[in-house]
Design a protein around this motif. Structure first.
Motif, PDB file in Angstrom:
ATOM      1  N   GLU A   1      32.835 -26.009  52.957  1.00  0.00           N
ATOM      2  CA  GLU A   1      32.953 -26.685  51.669  1.00  0.00           C
ATOM      3  C   GLU A   1      33.692 -25.809  50.659  1.00  0.00           C
ATOM      4  O   GLU A   1      34.583 -26.272  49.955  1.00  0.00           O
ATOM      5  N   GLN A   2      33.325 -24.528  50.617  1.00  0.00           N
ATOM      6  CA  GLN A   2      33.998 -23.605  49.699  1.00  0.00           C
ATOM      7  C   GLN A   2      35.464 -23.427  50.089  1.00  0.00           C
ATOM      8  O   GLN A   2      36.336 -23.355  49.221  1.00  0.00           O
ATOM      9  N   SER A   3      35.729 -23.362  51.381  1.00  0.00           N
ATOM     10  CA  SER A   3      37.118 -23.225  51.835  1.00  0.00           C
ATOM     11  C   SER A   3      37.936 -24.452  51.435  1.00  0.00           C
ATOM     12  O   SER A   3      39.084 -24.322  50.993  1.00  0.00           O
ATOM     13  N   SER A   4      37.334 -25.621  51.603  1.00  0.00           N
ATOM     14  CA  SER A   4      38.074 -26.835  51.230  1.00  0.00           C
ATOM     15  C   SER A   4      38.271 -26.894  49.720  1.00  0.00           C
ATOM     16  O   SER A   4      39.321 -27.313  49.244  1.00  0.00           O
ATOM     17  N   ARG A   5      37.258 -26.449  48.930  1.00  0.00           N
ATOM     18  CA  ARG A   5      37.423 -26.401  47.469  1.00  0.00           C
ATOM     19  C   ARG A   5      38.520 -25.422  47.093  1.00  0.00           C
ATOM     20  O   ARG A   5      39.339 -25.703  46.227  1.00  0.00           O
TER      21      ARG A   5
ATOM     22  N   LEU B   1      23.917 -23.005  60.455  1.00  0.00           N
ATOM     23  CA  LEU B   1      24.662 -24.251  60.271  1.00  0.00           C
ATOM     24  C   LEU B   1      24.880 -24.546  58.783  1.00  0.00           C
ATOM     25  O   LEU B   1      25.980 -24.957  58.383  1.00  0.00           O
ATOM     26  N   ASP B   2      23.835 -24.320  57.974  1.00  0.00           N
ATOM     27  CA  ASP B   2      23.964 -24.535  56.530  1.00  0.00           C
ATOM     28  C   ASP B   2      25.004 -23.585  55.928  1.00  0.00           C
ATOM     29  O   ASP B   2      25.819 -23.983  55.090  1.00  0.00           O
ATOM     30  N   ALA B   3      24.976 -22.331  56.352  1.00  0.00           N
ATOM     31  CA  ALA B   3      25.934 -21.340  55.840  1.00  0.00           C
ATOM     32  C   ALA B   3      27.356 -21.718  56.237  1.00  0.00           C
ATOM     33  O   ALA B   3      28.290 -21.623  55.421  1.00  0.00           O
TER      34      ALA B   3
END
Length: 171
Positions: free
Chosen positions: A45-49, A37-39
């Motif tokens: 988050e990285q995709s949205s960034r 879940l954390d990954a």
């Protein structure tokens, strides 16, 4: 009875071991699920960034293209104004009866100023042995310093002069 008691004790011990193993496996499974879940959260988050950065880059590129297009338009307007002003100046000089040499000097001055952002240009003209015009050119980029640099001889023929400009006007 003793045998049953021993057998029950062994079974109870095995059952206890199995329960402990199951508990450990469930705990490891819960930890693995949490890590997953954390990954996934980090990946989102990285995709949205990444998407935000790509959107920002696309917006900056669009702005830069718009600015470049606007500046091209301004340059075109300035070139047209320069050409019309140059033609007006040439016509006024012809009306004043200035010789063709003065018009050529004006062209040389404007081209050198346009190409090199020179502050001052000095043309010194004289007649050669065959009657042809010989123009020597000097320039300085800082009017406060009296350091004049030679541009050399300005070619009298238009084609040669054009090539001279393209090759750096000897300066």
């Amino acid at each position: 009875m003793v045998v049953l008691f021993v057998f029950a004790t062994i079974q109870e011990q095995r059952l206890g071991d199995n329960v402990r193993d199951v508990t450990q496996l469930e705990q490891q499974l819960a930890e693995a699920d949490q890590a997953l879940l954390d990954a996934k959260a980090r990946e989102r988050e990285q995709s949205s960034r990444r998407a935000a950065l790509e959107d920002e880059r696309a917006a900056e590129l669009a702005n830069a293209k718009g600015d470049a297009e606007r500046l091209r338009g301004e340059v075109q307007v300035l070139r047209q104004a320069f050409v019309s002003h140059q033609e007006e100046t040439r016509a006024e000089l012809e009306k004043a009866g200035l010789p063709e040499q003065a018009l050529e000097n004006l062209e040389v001055l404007s081209r050198v100023l346009e190409k090199y952002s020179v502050f001052e240009v000095d043309l010194h003209g004289e007649r050669g042995e065959g009657g042809e015009a010989i123009n020597r050119c000097c320039y300085r980029t800082d009017p406060l310093l009296d350091e004049w640099r030679p541009c050399g001889l300005v070619p009298p023929a238009a084609e040669d002069r054009e090539r001279w400009f393209d090759e750096g006007a000897s300066g």
